[in-house]
Design a protein around this motif. Sequence first.
Motif, PDB file in Angstrom:
ATOM      1  N   ARG A 168     125.687   9.881  85.767  1.00 23.47           N
ATOM      2  CA  ARG A 168     124.356  10.472  85.866  1.00 23.47           C
ATOM      3  C   ARG A 168     123.437   9.709  86.807  1.00 23.47           C
ATOM      4  O   ARG A 168     122.535  10.294  87.417  1.00 23.47           O
ATOM      5  CB  ARG A 168     123.717  10.541  84.481  1.00 23.47           C
ATOM      6  CG  ARG A 168     124.049  11.849  83.788  1.00 23.47           C
ATOM      7  CD  ARG A 168     123.203  12.086  82.568  1.00 23.47           C
ATOM      8  NE  ARG A 168     121.801  11.742  82.777  1.00 23.47           N
ATOM      9  CZ  ARG A 168     120.834  12.086  81.950  1.00 23.47           C
ATOM     10  NH1 ARG A 168     121.118  12.761  80.864  1.00 23.47           N
ATOM     11  NH2 ARG A 168     119.608  11.728  82.185  1.00 23.47           N
ATOM     12  N   SER A 169     123.620   8.386  86.903  1.00 20.94           N
ATOM     13  CA  SER A 169     122.653   7.609  87.662  1.00 20.94           C
ATOM     14  C   SER A 169     122.995   7.528  89.152  1.00 20.94           C
ATOM     15  O   SER A 169     122.109   7.340  89.971  1.00 20.94           O
ATOM     16  CB  SER A 169     122.521   6.204  87.070  1.00 20.94           C
ATOM     17  OG  SER A 169     123.789   5.574  87.135  1.00 20.94           O
ATOM     18  N   ALA A 170     124.269   7.650  89.486  1.00 20.24           N
ATOM     19  CA  ALA A 170     124.634   7.461  90.887  1.00 20.24           C
ATOM     20  C   ALA A 170     124.952   8.796  91.563  1.00 20.24           C
ATOM     21  O   ALA A 170     125.317   9.762  90.895  1.00 20.24           O
ATOM     22  CB  ALA A 170     125.852   6.543  90.986  1.00 20.24           C
ATOM     23  N   ALA A 171     124.796   8.826  92.861  1.00 16.50           N
ATOM     24  CA  ALA A 171     125.137  10.033  93.607  1.00 16.50           C
ATOM     25  C   ALA A 171     126.609  10.001  93.991  1.00 16.50           C
ATOM     26  O   ALA A 171     127.250   8.953  93.945  1.00 16.50           O
ATOM     27  CB  ALA A 171     124.270  10.151  94.853  1.00 16.50           C
ATOM     28  N   GLY A 172     127.150  11.120  94.380  1.00 19.48           N
ATOM     29  CA  GLY A 172     128.548  11.143  94.790  1.00 19.48           C
ATOM     30  C   GLY A 172     129.141  12.510  94.579  1.00 19.48           C
ATOM     31  O   GLY A 172     128.434  13.517  94.575  1.00 19.48           O
ATOM     32  N   SER A 173     130.444  12.549  94.354  1.00 20.35           N
ATOM     33  CA  SER A 173     131.144  13.826  94.180  1.00 20.35           C
ATOM     34  C   SER A 173     130.603  14.602  92.982  1.00 20.35           C
ATOM     35  O   SER A 173     130.001  14.031  92.075  1.00 20.35           O
ATOM     36  CB  SER A 173     132.633  13.576  93.940  1.00 20.35           C
ATOM     37  OG  SER A 173     133.171  12.907  95.032  1.00 20.35           O
ATOM     38  N   VAL A 174     130.900  15.872  92.980  1.00 20.27           N
ATOM     39  CA  VAL A 174     130.467  16.719  91.879  1.00 20.27           C
ATOM     40  C   VAL A 174     131.320  16.452  90.639  1.00 20.27           C
ATOM     41  O   VAL A 174     130.837  16.401  89.520  1.00 20.27           O
ATOM     42  CB  VAL A 174     130.554  18.201  92.290  1.00 20.27           C
ATOM     43  CG1 VAL A 174     130.264  19.098  91.102  1.00 20.27           C
ATOM     44  CG2 VAL A 174     129.573  18.477  93.416  1.00 20.27           C
ATOM     45  N   GLU A 175     132.619  16.243  90.874  1.00 17.12           N
ATOM     46  CA  GLU A 175     133.516  15.990  89.746  1.00 17.12           C
ATOM     47  C   GLU A 175     133.243  14.614  89.171  1.00 17.12           C
ATOM     48  O   GLU A 175     133.265  13.618  89.903  1.00 17.12           O
ATOM     49  CB  GLU A 175     134.977  16.077  90.207  1.00 17.12           C
ATOM     50  CG  GLU A 175     135.430  17.472  90.546  1.00 17.12           C
ATOM     51  CD  GLU A 175     135.348  18.411  89.359  1.00 17.12           C
ATOM     52  OE1 GLU A 175     135.767  18.010  88.267  1.00 17.12           O
ATOM     53  OE2 GLU A 175     134.840  19.536  89.527  1.00 17.12           O
ATOM     54  N   PRO A 176     132.958  14.513  87.856  1.00 17.53           N
ATOM     55  CA  PRO A 176     132.583  13.217  87.289  1.00 17.53           C
ATOM     56  C   PRO A 176     133.643  12.132  87.495  1.00 17.53           C
ATOM     57  O   PRO A 176     133.300  10.996  87.810  1.00 17.53           O
ATOM     58  CB  PRO A 176     132.375  13.526  85.805  1.00 17.53           C
ATOM     59  CG  PRO A 176     132.880  14.894  85.587  1.00 17.53           C
ATOM     60  CD  PRO A 176     132.886  15.595  86.892  1.00 17.53           C
ATOM     61  N   LEU A 177     134.909  12.512  87.351  1.00 14.64           N
ATOM     62  CA  LEU A 177     135.945  11.487  87.475  1.00 14.64           C
ATOM     63  C   LEU A 177     136.030  10.949  88.899  1.00 14.64           C
ATOM     64  O   LEU A 177     136.204   9.744  89.128  1.00 14.64           O
ATOM     65  CB  LEU A 177     137.301  12.046  87.049  1.00 14.64           C
ATOM     66  CG  LEU A 177     137.548  12.030  85.548  1.00 14.64           C
ATOM     67  CD1 LEU A 177     138.892  12.651  85.241  1.00 14.64           C
ATOM     68  CD2 LEU A 177     137.472  10.625  84.992  1.00 14.64           C
ATOM     69  N   GLN A 178     135.872  11.851  89.861  1.00 19.80           N
ATOM     70  CA  GLN A 178     135.911  11.408  91.263  1.00 19.80           C
ATOM     71  C   GLN A 178     134.733  10.504  91.569  1.00 19.80           C
ATOM     72  O   GLN A 178     134.851   9.495  92.243  1.00 19.80           O
ATOM     73  CB  GLN A 178     135.870  12.620  92.191  1.00 19.80           C
ATOM     74  CG  GLN A 178     137.237  13.194  92.482  1.00 19.80           C
ATOM     75  CD  GLN A 178     137.142  14.482  93.259  1.00 19.80           C
ATOM     76  OE1 GLN A 178     136.179  14.693  94.003  1.00 19.80           O
ATOM     77  NE2 GLN A 178     138.128  15.332  93.082  1.00 19.80           N
ATOM     78  N   ARG A 179     133.597  10.882  91.028  1.00 24.12           N
ATOM     79  CA  ARG A 179     132.401  10.085  91.258  1.00 24.12           C
ATOM     80  C   ARG A 179     132.593   8.679  90.702  1.00 24.12           C
ATOM     81  O   ARG A 179     132.231   7.682  91.336  1.00 24.12           O
ATOM     82  CB  ARG A 179     131.187  10.759  90.611  1.00 24.12           C
ATOM     83  CG  ARG A 179     129.879  10.146  91.060  1.00 24.12           C
ATOM     84  CD  ARG A 179     128.705  10.815  90.406  1.00 24.12           C
ATOM     85  NE  ARG A 179     128.385  12.111  90.978  1.00 24.12           N
ATOM     86  CZ  ARG A 179     127.223  12.753  90.755  1.00 24.12           C
ATOM     87  NH1 ARG A 179     126.308  12.202  89.987  1.00 24.12           N
ATOM     88  NH2 ARG A 179     126.998  13.930  91.279  1.00 24.12           N
ATOM     89  N   LEU A 180     133.210   8.612  89.530  1.00 15.78           N
ATOM     90  CA  LEU A 180     133.469   7.302  88.925  1.00 15.78           C
ATOM     91  C   LEU A 180     134.370   6.472  89.833  1.00 15.78           C
ATOM     92  O   LEU A 180     134.162   5.268  90.015  1.00 15.78           O
ATOM     93  CB  LEU A 180     134.132   7.465  87.550  1.00 15.78           C
ATOM     94  CG  LEU A 180     133.226   7.810  86.377  1.00 15.78           C
ATOM     95  CD1 LEU A 180     134.049   7.870  85.098  1.00 15.78           C
ATOM     96  CD2 LEU A 180     132.107   6.788  86.228  1.00 15.78           C
ATOM     97  N   PRO A 211     144.217  14.792  86.572  1.00 13.14           N
ATOM     98  CA  PRO A 211     143.710  13.663  87.339  1.00 13.14           C
ATOM     99  C   PRO A 211     143.723  12.405  86.471  1.00 13.14           C
ATOM    100  O   PRO A 211     143.603  12.501  85.247  1.00 13.14           O
ATOM    101  CB  PRO A 211     142.270  14.069  87.668  1.00 13.14           C
ATOM    102  CG  PRO A 211     142.082  15.441  87.175  1.00 13.14           C
ATOM    103  CD  PRO A 211     143.158  15.748  86.211  1.00 13.14           C
ATOM    104  N   SER A 212     143.885  11.266  87.074  1.00  9.54           N
ATOM    105  CA  SER A 212     143.872  10.044  86.273  1.00  9.54           C
ATOM    106  C   SER A 212     142.442   9.747  85.847  1.00  9.54           C
ATOM    107  O   SER A 212     141.481  10.174  86.496  1.00  9.54           O
ATOM    108  CB  SER A 212     144.454   8.890  87.075  1.00  9.54           C
ATOM    109  OG  SER A 212     143.563   8.536  88.090  1.00  9.54           O
ATOM    110  N   GLY A 213     142.322   9.046  84.727  1.00 10.52           N
ATOM    111  CA  GLY A 213     140.998   8.716  84.215  1.00 10.52           C
ATOM    112  C   GLY A 213     140.697   9.307  82.847  1.00 10.52           C
ATOM    113  O   GLY A 213     139.735   8.937  82.199  1.00 10.52           O
ATOM    114  N   TYR A 214     141.536  10.219  82.375  1.00 10.18           N
ATOM    115  CA  TYR A 214     141.307  10.792  81.053  1.00 10.18           C
ATOM    116  C   TYR A 214     141.978   9.987  79.943  1.00 10.18           C
ATOM    117  O   TYR A 214     141.565  10.040  78.786  1.00 10.18           O
ATOM    118  CB  TYR A 214     141.834  12.231  80.977  1.00 10.18           C
ATOM    119  CG  TYR A 214     141.004  13.235  81.734  1.00 10.18           C
ATOM    120  CD1 TYR A 214     139.649  13.389  81.450  1.00 10.18           C
ATOM    121  CD2 TYR A 214     141.565  14.030  82.715  1.00 10.18           C
ATOM    122  CE1 TYR A 214     138.883  14.310  82.131  1.00 10.18           C
ATOM    123  CE2 TYR A 214     140.817  14.966  83.402  1.00 10.18           C
ATOM    124  CZ  TYR A 214     139.462  15.095  83.101  1.00 10.18           C
ATOM    125  OH  TYR A 214     138.716  16.002  83.774  1.00 10.18           O
TER     126      TYR A 214
END
Lengths: 373, 448
Positions: A168-180, A211-214
């Motif tokens: 929520r705090s950082a900008a980046g990809s729309v997909e949460p996992l990608q943003r992370l 996707p990895s991360g789940y």
Amino acid sequence: MNERTELNTSRLIVAGSPQIHDALSTTKLNWLVAAGVAPAALWGFIQFGLPAVTVVLAGVGAAALTEAVLPKRVGSVRDGNAILIGLLMSLMFPPAAPWYLAAVSAVFAVGIVKWAFGGLGHAILNPAVAGRVLAQVLAPQEMSRYAIPLALGGGEFEHGATAVMAVRSAAGSVEPLQRLQELGYPRSVLDQAVTAWLNEHLFEPVGVVLPSGYVDPFIGLAPGGIGETSALLLLVASAVLLGRRVISWQVPLAFFAGFAAAIAVWGSVAFGGVALRGDVLFHSLHGGVLFLMFFCATDNTGAPATGNGMVLYGLAAGVLAAVLRLFGLYAEGLAVAVLVVSFFVPLINHVTKPARFGFSRRRRKPLLYKPRG
Amino acid sequence: MKLIHTFLKGGVFPPEHTRTARDAATWNAMIPARCVVPLLQHSGVPARRIVQRGQRVNEGAIIGAARAYESARVHAPIPGVVSEIIQLTLADGRQSEAVVIELDGEFQQLGRSIKPRDWRRLKNRRIYEQISDAGVVGLGGEGVPSHTKYVLPKTAAVEWLIVNGCESEPYLSSEYRLLRERPQQLVEGIQILMRLLSPKRTVIALAGHTRSAVSGLRGAVAAARSRIQLQRLAGKYPQGDEHTLVGSVAGRAVRGAATVADAGCMVIDVATVLAMYEAVLLGKPLVERTVTVSGGAIAQPGNLKVRLGASIGDLIEECGGFCAAPRKLVVGGPMRGHAVTDLTQPVTKLTSAVLALTEEELQSVGQTACVRCGRCVRACPMGLEPVMLHLLIAQHDWRAVVKAGVFDCTECGCCGFICPSGIPLVDQLKQAKSQIRREEHEDGERAH
């Protein structure tokens, strides 16, 4: 009469019907729920070390002490309710929270939210959730600092502590996992290995890629509240409690339905995407949703009495929790959703009054058949 | 296989505890040497005693005459001499006069085979007379005299005749034994009722563990070339209650305060059908019934055919006595039955079971505060809110209590069974009902 039919009548109980009882008592219910979250608590202790232990001890200790010290209304420490309140509340705390904050919140939860309203069975709000929300209001800074599990290196993540906060705090990809991933969010080796294995054996044959991360948040290798991180442990515990009818199925089911629907609709919008593309799995696994819906929203006193009422209550709380998660002030503040919906419980109970057997639901009048005489 | 039907709202799943008792064949209990026969063994008005102390009575002789229409005859279960006339508190708390008979003389019916009468040649009125003369009452519930219950007002029509083959409560297995052991007689008994009532549909309802009796029944129905249907229902309590049963089988919801006959349904349990069969075909008065003796403290649980007036202590002795210390002695089923402390309590027409329950079986929880969990609301098959009634009763707000439907309560016990706070909800509802009736009565007196 022979001796086998001799009867010690002084030991016989005489009571009105029914003569037998269901196995569950209020006390047992409290302790069973406490036992249900115990594995998740232990997992939290292992992951976050001593600070987590102090927070939980302070929360449970203060809750029990408050119950013991206050003049008796109904119930006692032995019925496990105060201890359960302290436990549930402190398990929703970040592990790095100061212990005295947990203690103060526990005193508030048991002393004000429960006792001042009349004690066991009379609270209007869920004391554990109210305590957690009070802490958030008293010390927003301290309640927003989440530690990274020791297994992932410990310390704190720079972009806000939990996955949800970071996204929520950082900008980046729309997909949460990608943003992370772009933010360099820690991810375990296990996650990659398990995801690869699942993809190879399970998903690729049906043409899907996970996707990895789940896997990390599913097992519980993620920053979060002390008892909230491991979806696996929470799911197993709630399955057992559901099977024994300790917690209701209506509330968690409806809660999840509401939450998932709202996330699916707006989950992506919040991050600059389009509607209907939200990542339900990501939001279900992160940030204490499972803990809240299985163990807090199902509270005996807090939830409505009727089955339909429970569904309504769960749906409302779920949708509200999703909205708070996506657009609210605190990314980890969705516990407020349960409090808000609790205010509506008397109304919900009234609206969903069961149709009396032999009465039409709408007009509340007897159907075809009138009593004789 | 057809879908298994059930009533939709409420209900609970108490442990059935029938394993040991249901698998042994019904056996005849020993003839008691002394019978205590209450004159009130049915709902309504007690019978009028027509024997004196010292009088000699034959087996099956009338000792109590029906005093009114809502009353039933009482017969001597054994031949002998009336040794005493006593006042007795029955298991359900009612007071009754009772005739004590000491065994003496010859049995005139026991052990003799009677040639069944051809009921098809009897007029309906004669059949009703036979039923009434034999003192047949509902053996599954409150004991409504059968000659009053299965008679129709001229205008009404019976659409459904439902034969209740569901065990009315957990622990009980006597219905199952009767279904297994006497299917032909049952079907013939039902045919008598079908002629009396000419229902559009006749159904034998089986629920829970009695469902396994279906094959024998199917054979008996086919052999009689009858149009009786069999319906299997889920083993949920209170499946065997009239209101829920009519809901499950006929899909008709009748409020608790009304009788199911108002909805064109007649419900009769298996034991009562068989009692009618014996009354009409064999001219036998109702002097014995099948009783389930069970519970964790009973050495050899089973189903016994017992002469009315035998003491429950005799029955327990016949089942091997106690194998553990009982904590509760129950006359009737565990959900509606009455706890007693006295082994001399007589078996009456209403005694469906004698249970000796151990501490572990009771699972009693101490009474604590209501936590408003709503389990009682979700368990009530009548759609009442026991938690609200509980609060209103505490406030003595009788008007609101009536409005909330206290008289629709059928006292099935689901709410009290499930309440985790151990609140005696059923007791409270019963007391509220009698309090309200008393006050209404007093108001009526004052108005006069």
